[in-house]
Design an enzyme around this catalytic site. Structure first.
Site, mmCIF file in Angstrom:
data_model
loop_
_atom_site.group_PDB
_atom_site.id
_atom_site.type_symbol
_atom_site.label_atom_id
_atom_site.label_comp_id
_atom_site.label_asym_id
_atom_site.label_seq_id
_atom_site.Cartn_x
_atom_site.Cartn_y
_atom_site.Cartn_z
ATOM 1 N N LYS A 99 0.928 -1.173 0.052
ATOM 2 C CA LYS A 99 -0.094 0.218 0.103
ATOM 3 C C LYS A 99 0.984 1.366 -0.047
ATOM 4 O O LYS A 99 2.192 1.244 0.247
ATOM 5 C CB LYS A 99 -0.848 0.025 1.292
ATOM 6 C CG LYS A 99 -1.870 -1.349 1.179
ATOM 7 C CD LYS A 99 -2.904 -1.033 2.089
ATOM 8 C CE LYS A 99 -3.883 -2.205 2.189
ATOM 9 N NZ LYS A 99 -4.746 -2.130 3.525
ATOM 10 N N PHE A 145 -15.170 3.214 7.697
ATOM 11 C CA PHE A 145 -13.714 3.857 7.410
ATOM 12 C C PHE A 145 -13.650 3.783 5.791
ATOM 13 O O PHE A 145 -12.466 4.047 5.271
ATOM 14 C CB PHE A 145 -12.882 2.762 7.995
ATOM 15 C CG PHE A 145 -13.063 1.076 7.458
ATOM 16 C CD1 PHE A 145 -12.488 0.781 6.180
ATOM 17 C CD2 PHE A 145 -13.611 0.525 8.516
ATOM 18 C CE1 PHE A 145 -12.905 -0.561 5.968
ATOM 19 C CE2 PHE A 145 -13.778 -0.981 8.177
ATOM 20 C CZ PHE A 145 -13.298 -1.325 6.947
ATOM 21 N N THR A 179 -4.924 -7.114 10.726
ATOM 22 C CA THR A 179 -5.110 -5.823 9.983
ATOM 23 C C THR A 179 -4.466 -4.899 10.847
ATOM 24 O O THR A 179 -4.002 -3.864 9.975
ATOM 25 C CB THR A 179 -6.796 -5.774 9.613
ATOM 26 O OG1 THR A 179 -7.332 -7.023 9.320
ATOM 27 C CG2 THR A 179 -7.102 -4.571 8.856
ATOM 28 N N HIS A 206 -1.720 -5.577 1.631
ATOM 29 C CA HIS A 206 -3.079 -6.498 1.648
ATOM 30 C C HIS A 206 -2.962 -7.744 1.139
ATOM 31 O O HIS A 206 -1.978 -8.113 0.514
ATOM 32 C CB HIS A 206 -3.797 -5.695 0.457
ATOM 33 C CG HIS A 206 -5.208 -6.316 0.177
ATOM 34 N ND1 HIS A 206 -6.605 -6.136 0.926
ATOM 35 C CD2 HIS A 206 -5.359 -7.059 -0.805
ATOM 36 C CE1 HIS A 206 -7.291 -6.946 0.474
ATOM 37 N NE2 HIS A 206 -6.978 -7.570 -0.723
#
Ligand code: CMP
Length: 392
Positions: A99, A145, A179, A206
């Protein structure tokens, strides 16, 4: 010889001279790392059993492309039940995505992926548009979120990777860790999110969310072993239809071209080399894995033809397996990056410039770890060759 020593595959090779797809039975003997090939259509031995140490057992699985004596072979099926059971039943592929918060750490993350026994079979740096990010994360659209997640995921480039390994879906999720990066640091301090993530949203990487083991349907089809989510996520970045997928991030200005050569990729040096380039202060503004055809390698190296004695060997090396192309940006990119790569012969580099990339990662003049653009006027053209021509 016992049964364990022999793996059988069905392999295809595109013969450019005859414009034909040829089919072989390929047998790999682990005991002495030798290969044998049998021409299926013409019922004859094509390659007598020959030692070939460059081929590693880890590279042998359906879907992979391997190089055998300068022929790029596509393994399309297992050749017997034993091989399917032994190699195929546990092999899976999954999406690993680095990410925006961790792209500067991609070298270390890739190193960690490779050290954990995965093989990286596809790689592409992309910058997601808002529409693409919303599409990719559509299952979360009603979550509180969601907006933060979309904002974050479009805030900078990401790196999508296809990784292959035994139980890859679950193993990659284990390596990722929980996570939330904060929780990861207390529960799984060695995990990727613990080491490189920040919080619940900025969590470095991810992994596809699917349980593969329950769905192992077909011994021959490792691609059937993963759940729908996993397949959809890989398809999003690497469409099997040959469609475009998200665009690469090449800027094609103020840049130079670097290629991590196939030998270095197969020796597992990709992460180390990326790390080194980034920590020296160069910007990697585009990155993509390519498996070149011989004709493309010849075209790319055209300027060396008749000039450099090793031209043919250079071509053979460039198309003998996947390579990783990079767009490097820097104020004085072609010159400074070339100096950093060092003399093209690693032996000379080790004597004269021991801190250079080739001195540390190269083996010989052909397997010298990286190609970099020689002449400043060719740098944009070389970057374009990969990111405009080959990527299309
Ligand atoms: P990922 O594994 O990519 O899948 C969904 C993403 O949503 C997740 O990583 C996080 O980046 C983000 N996410 C999940 N749960 C939360 C949460 N409770 N708060 C903020 N972001 C979250």
């Amino acid at each position: 010889m016992s049964e364990e020593d022999r793996y059988v595959f069905i392999a295809e090779w595109y013969d450019p001279n005859a414009a034909l797809q040829r089919r072989y039975q390929l047998i790999y003997y682990t005991k002495d790392q030798s290969v044998e090939m049998y021409d299926v259509k013409n019922h004859r031995i094509f390659l007598r059993r020959t030692k070939y140490e460059e081929l590693r057992k880890e590279d042998l699985f359906v879907g992979n492309k391997i190089n055998v004596f300068s022929r790029l072979l596509h393994l399309i099926d297992y050749g017997d039940q034993y091989t399917a059971r032994k190699v195929g039943s546990k092999k899976e592929k999954t999406l690993a995505m680095i990410k925006p918060d961790a792209v500067m750490k991609m070298g270390s993350i890739i190193e960690s992926i490779l050290d954990s026994g995965f093989l990286i079979t596809k790689a592409k740096m992309v910058l997601l548009s808002r529409a693409e990010a919303m599409d990719f994360y559509r299952e979360h659209h009603s979550k509180s979120f969601f907006n933060d997640l979309i904002h974050f995921m479009t805030s900078g480039p990401i790196v999508a990777l296809e990784v292959v390994g035994d139980d890859a879906v679950a193993s990659w999720r284990k390596l990722l860790g929980p996570t939330n990066a904060g929780i990861a640091r207390s529960e799984s301090p060695e995990s990727i999110r613990a080491r490189f993530g920040t919080d619940g949203t900025k969590n470095a990487a991810h992994g596809s969310d699917s349980i593969a083991s329950a769905a192992r349907l077909d011994l021959n089809g490792m691609f059937d072993t993963s759940s729908r989510t996993n397949k959809l996520e890989l398809e999003f970045f690497f469409p099997s239809s040959g469609g475009p997928g998200p665009k690469n991030t090449a800027k094609l200005t103020d840049c130079t071209c670097c290629i991590i050569k196939p030998h270095a990729v197969s020796e597992g040096l990709t992460g180390k080399i990326l790390n080194d380039i980034l920590s020296t202060g160069f910007e990697i503004s585009a990155m993509q894995m390519f498996t070149m055809e011989k004709a493309n390698a010849e075209e790319f190296y055209e300027i060396y033809k008749g000039v450099v004695a090793e031209y043919n060997e250079m071509v053979a090396e460039l198309c003998c397996g996947p390579c990783v192309a990079l767009e490097i940006r820097d104020a004085d990119a072609p010159k400074r990056f070339r100096e950093y790569c060092g003399p093209s012969d690693p032996e000379i580099a080790r004597h004269l410039r021991p801190r250079t990339l080739r001195a540390r990662f190269g083996k010989n003049k052909i397997k010298n770890a990286v190609h970099c653009t020689d002449l400043p006027e060719d740098s944009v053209l070389e970057v374009q060759y990969f990111f405009k021509i080959l990527d299309s």
